[in-house]
Write a protein that holds these residues in place. Structure first.
Motif, PDB file in Angstrom:
ATOM      1  N   PRO A  71     -15.182  54.769  53.877  1.00  0.00           N
ATOM      2  CA  PRO A  71     -13.837  55.296  53.601  1.00  0.00           C
ATOM      3  C   PRO A  71     -13.452  56.353  54.621  1.00  0.00           C
ATOM      4  N   PRO A 227      -2.212  50.008  56.213  1.00  0.00           N
ATOM      5  CA  PRO A 227      -2.498  50.848  55.039  1.00  0.00           C
ATOM      6  C   PRO A 227      -3.973  51.161  54.849  1.00  0.00           C
ATOM      7  N   GLU A 228      -4.872  50.327  55.382  1.00  0.00           N
ATOM      8  CA  GLU A 228      -6.299  50.577  55.225  1.00  0.00           C
ATOM      9  C   GLU A 228      -6.858  51.472  56.319  1.00  0.00           C
ATOM     10  N   TRP A 232      -3.449  56.423  56.860  1.00  0.00           N
ATOM     11  CA  TRP A 232      -2.900  56.341  55.511  1.00  0.00           C
ATOM     12  C   TRP A 232      -3.955  56.511  54.417  1.00  0.00           C
ATOM     13  N   SER A 233      -5.203  56.148  54.703  1.00  0.00           N
ATOM     14  CA  SER A 233      -6.190  56.093  53.623  1.00  0.00           C
ATOM     15  C   SER A 233      -7.052  57.351  53.509  1.00  0.00           C
ATOM     16  N   GLU A 236      -5.232  59.118  49.948  1.00  0.00           N
ATOM     17  CA  GLU A 236      -4.678  57.857  49.462  1.00  0.00           C
ATOM     18  C   GLU A 236      -3.308  58.012  48.818  1.00  0.00           C
ATOM     19  N   ARG A 239      -0.078  56.746  50.826  1.00  0.00           N
ATOM     20  CA  ARG A 239       0.391  55.365  50.891  1.00  0.00           C
ATOM     21  C   ARG A 239       0.796  54.801  49.536  1.00  0.00           C
TER      22      ARG A 239
END
Length: 928
Positions: A71, A227-228, A232-233, A236, A239
């Protein structure tokens, strides 16, 4: 008559060389032998150079996969400050949050990274955000439990490059924004707009009801382009909105979302209670990272988190600057997997490398044996050992060095993204061994001039004291290596002695078998002498004296077979562990369940799934996690238990079919007391409850339970602690999962059926879970290396057998020719050669299988296959029996192939000798 003096050539005359150059003559004399030797060196150099490059390549890919697959909140490096304090002027506080000031420190942050830690431009960002979410006070926003949504306001750089405007426009600052500005512009993502009902033109008021409020006008809706990605992540809520819960009792649920404002509008956040803070977020670039960069990368991260790097940032940005990242944890996980897999791969490398060296040395021995008479003649006529050795070295070097260079070049072309140094060293080592094999064997053999080629067989061989001491030394080393590996395992990747333990075990076995081999054959030859016919006696007698059964051929076969058996057992153990982990994760061939395995299934779910193609059976189960067991006055904390309720007949049949926690159906059927529910429990639950009957309070209803059977596992849940009861005995029945069995289940059709049923159902297939365990490139690369090691070991075993038989081929051909003049038929000749070759082949096959089994049994306690099997899925169910076990097919198939190949080669040799005839073999004065 007087003899005239010989005329001497004048000073200008050109002298002629009396003989042709040695190397050119030898290559022209036997081009086929030189070509075969060159091919052997080329293949060996290619394998030797490709191995370190393959290890480097899969480790590099594994490192990049570990970082990119983590992540963004773990892999990114964030530098942040608490924001402007209250001691400075208002203008200075506002200026510190403006885009120019925040962007100005971006170059400082990038320069502070240094070393292999570089920023990925497309996913890195900087800006200002509210560290404390602000409540949105508008009544039209959704409030799940009367708690207003909590909004994070972020002025992040690069919004236009990372999003697509689907409606409206991007926000603007609209002049100089200060802390007194009460209205700013923002955009929201499509997910936020859909969930919270925000449209273009909406005004969201954020701030406490009794404090300063800020009106945020939504000027547009954007769609994230990646988005991933880290942009953006990392946070979280940027998004898409999410649910949060208050800390009260009972907790209340509320929405969390983000409003994206213009970078120059950040000073307006000073007029709120959001505690705005600047941040610089760096997504690491992995394109040029290698596994060798991990130590330096770890040191650099330690310096940035709490060391000189952090002090430098404090001096240049803010004295309260802080660096937060979990990238060092990602690197630690990678290093743990790498350190666990590398020693297992090293065992295969030592095995196949030793086989290759032995085969190359055998090739040199074959050439030395074929040229024994030639070298003996040179030695008897005054040739020095240095001169003969130098000529042979030049002869082999002309072939071996170019072949090794070509093998190295092929390895570099075949495997990229790796270092060149280890590959060059490996190819150079192969070239050195290949060049020295023939000269060394020849020099040792011809230290003194040989009168003639006498008998050279095991009957006359007497091991010297030096050989005995060397064998005992190797025995001590082998025992020490095996003991060390069993005691401390393969945790030390640099422990080469432990990795070489299989090689040492095979070496000792070869030496012991060579010493003991002739004895049983000579015993068997005595009764065979009394039988009619001479074929059986001759074959046994010759097999017991044959020089072909030397230490090197037998060692090569034992090493090849042991390596194949060890590698096959490793792959089989990994496959079994992944199959069992996949079974524990799904509980059947497929699993259809509600959210968290606890939400009730929609009506008709079982009937709909049962009608899908390929489905054999469907078992409905009701699962309740976090079941509370009665404490019974104990102070210890009760174990976390999962309650499983199912139909006894269907569930018992499922457990029996899967081989997972099989139990008799009657264990769940009602007993003598209809008010007591009989249950199957895990050992931990049974030990906690003890004997007798116990009252259980569950969501499905209260009941009195009595333990009827104890099992380690059950299909419905992966947890080790469970309580299995009859679903019909519960007050509130609500099946929450379907365990499906069948062949060739269609996951697409099953997911389509689940979508039609509604209820947010999840479909998990056992085959998909099994494939997910091989996601890591480190695992896949290690398995490919083991597969290649098995194939290479098989090839070198064939070469060793062929070289062994070729070395004794002239002597066998001569024997067959002489026996044919005495009346031996062609059929008897084929039988003689076949029976003579059979005992050595059986010895190698049985010894190789035995050494492979013994190596696996000795090393199994020290070889950890968990990382190799399940490292790609750290959240997978724990498999208790992931250990190295002997695989029968990996041991038996290669050994059987050796016997069949030996018989085939002997038959072909007998047929060829029969076609050539006996006249050319029977030459006067031949001492063979």
């Amino acid at each position: 008559m007087t003899r005239q003096p010989a005329s001497r050539p004048g000073p200008g005359a050109r002298s002629r060389r009396p003989v042709a150059p040695w190397v050119r003559t030898r290559l022209r004399t036997s081009p086929g032998t030189a070509a075969a030797f060159g091919v052997l060196v080329l293949l060996t150099a290619f394998l030797a150079a490709a191995f370190p490059r393959a290890v480097d390549a899969y480790e590099n890919r594994g490192l990049r996969h570990a970082i990119t697959g983590a992540p963004a909140a773990r892999s990114a490096v964030e530098v942040s400050t608490p924001g402007p304090g209250l001691s400075g002027s208002e203008e200075a506080r506002e200026a510190s949050l403006r885009s120019a000031a925040v962007t100005g420190h971006w170059a400082t942050v990038l320069e502070a990274l240094g070393g292999p830690l570089r920023a990925l431009p497309g996913e890195s960002a900087h800006g200002v955000r509210t560290s404390v979410p602000l409540p949105a006070t508008d009544d039209w926003l959704p409030r799940p439990e009367s708690v207003p949504p909590q909004m994070t306001l972020a002025a992040q750089s690069g919004l236009a490059e990372h999003s697509t405007v689907t409606e409206g426009r991007l926000p603007r600052a609209g002049g100089e924004v200060t802390s007194r500005t009460r209205e700013i512009e923002a955009v929201v993502t499509t997910g936020t707009a859909k969930t919270l009902g925000i449209a273009t033109g909406s005004v969201v008021h954020v701030g406490a009801a009794d404090g300063p409020a800020l009106a945020v006008r939504v000027t547009g809706i954007v769609e994230p382009r990646s988005p991933e990605g880290g942009y953006w992540s990392y946070d979280e809520v940027l998004r898409a909105p999410g649910l949060g819960a208050t800390t009260g009792s009972p907790p209340s649920v509320y929405w969390k979302a983000a409003l994206l404002i213009a970078p120059d509008a950040a000073p307006a956040l000073l007029g709120t209670l959001g505690a705005p803070q600047p941040y610089w977020r760096v997504a690491p670039a992995t394109g040029r990272l290698t596994a060798q960069d991990v130590p330096e990368l770890s040191r650099r991260l330690a310096s940035l988190e709490d060391g000189p790097g952090l002090i430098g940032l404090k001096d240049l940005i803010d004295e309260n600057a802080d660096v937060s990242t979990d990238l060092d944890g990602v690197l630690g996980d990678f290093e743990a997997m790498r350190s666990a897999i590398s020693p297992v791969v090293a065992v295969a490398a030592f095995g196949i490398g030793s086989v290759a060296v032995v085969v190359v040395v055998m090739a040199g021995g074959l050439f030395a044996a074929r040229r024994r008479s030639e070298l003996a003649l040179l030695r008897s006529r005054g040739g020095s050992l240095a001169g003969i050795g130098g000529r042979l070295l030049a002869e082999t070097g002309v072939v071996a060095v170019p072949a090794a260079v070509l093998g190295l070049a092929l390895a570099v072309l075949a495997v990229d993204d790796a270092r060149d140094g280890p590959a060059v060293a490996a190819a150079a080592a192969v070239a050195a061994v290949a060049c020295a094999a023939l000269p060394v064997r020849a020099v040792i053999r011809h230290r003194v001039p040989l009168a003639h080629g006498g008998r050279d067989d095991l009957a006359l061989a007497r091991p010297s004291r030096r050989r005995t001491v060397a064998e005992l030394t190797l025995l001590v080393l082998a025992v020490g290596a095996v003991a060390a590996l069993r005691r401390r395992g393969t945790s030390d990747a640099g422990d080469h002695l432990a990795s070489a333990a299989p090689v040492l075990v095979a070496l000792i076995a070869a030496l012991v078998l060579v010493r003991l081999y002739p004895v049983p054959l000579r015993w068997a030859a005595r009764p065979a002498a009394r039988l009619r016919g001479a074929v059986g006696y001759l074959s046994l007698a010759r097999a017991g004296r044959s020089s072909a059964v030397g230490a090197l051929p037998l060692l090569a076969l034992l090493l090849a077979l042991a390596t194949a058996g060890f590698g096959g057992s490793v792959l089989a153990g990994v496959d079994d562990a992944r199959a069992r982990a996949a079974l524990l994760a799904t509980g059947a061939d497929a699993r259809v369940s509600g959210e968290g395995d606890s939400a009730a299934l929609p009506p008709g779910a079982e009937r709909a799934v049962r009608g899908l193609p390929g489905v054999r059976s469907v078992t409905a189960v009701q699962i309740e996690h976090a079941l509370t067991l009665p404490a019974a006055g104990r102070q210890a904390e009760a174990p976390a238990v999962s309650l499983v309720a199912a139909d006894p007949g269907a569930y018992a049949s499922l457990a029996r079919r899967l081989g997972l926690g099989e139990f008799p159906e009657q264990a769940l059927r009602p007993g003598g007391d209809p008010g007591v529910v009989r249950a199957v429990a895990s050992p931990g639950v049974a030990a906690w409850l003890g004997g007798g009957r116990h009252r259980i309070d569950a969501v499905a209803g209260a009941f009195t339970v009595e333990i009827a059977a104890v099992r380690e596992r059950t299909p419905a849940v992966a947890s080790k602690e469970f309580l299995l009861v009859d679903a019909a005995r519960l007050e509130r029945r609500a099946p929450s999962a379907l365990l499906v069995t069948g062949e060739r289940l269609d996951g697409t059709a099953m997911r389509a059926a689940a979508k039609e049923l509604g209820g947010d159902l999840t479909v998990r297939l056992r085959a998909e879970a099994r494939a997910g365990f091989t996601d890591s490139p480190v695992q896949a690369g290690a398995e490919r290396i083991y597969t290649a090691a098995i194939a290479a070991g098989a090839g070198y075993a064939v070469l060793a057998l062929m070289l062994s038989l070729l070395q004794s081929a002239p002597e066998r051909t001569m024997l067959l020719a002489r026996l044919r003049t005495m009346g031996l038929t062609m059929r008897q000749g084929r039988s003689l050669l076949g029976l003579e070759a059979l005992p050595p082949a059986l010895l190698a096959a049985a010894g190789g299988a035995l050494v492979g089994w013994a190596t696996i049994a000795l090393l199994a306690p020290g070889v950890d296959l968990v990382r190799l099997a399940l490292a790609a899925a750290p959240g997978a169910a724990t498999v208790d029996d992931v250990s190295l076990r002997a695989d029968a097919w990996s041991l038996v198939l290669p050994a059987t192939a050796v016997v069949l190949l030996a018989a085939l080669v002997a038959g072909v040799q007998a047929w060829w000798a029969g076609r050539r005839g006996s006249v050319r073999e029977l030459r006067a004065g031949d001492m063979r």
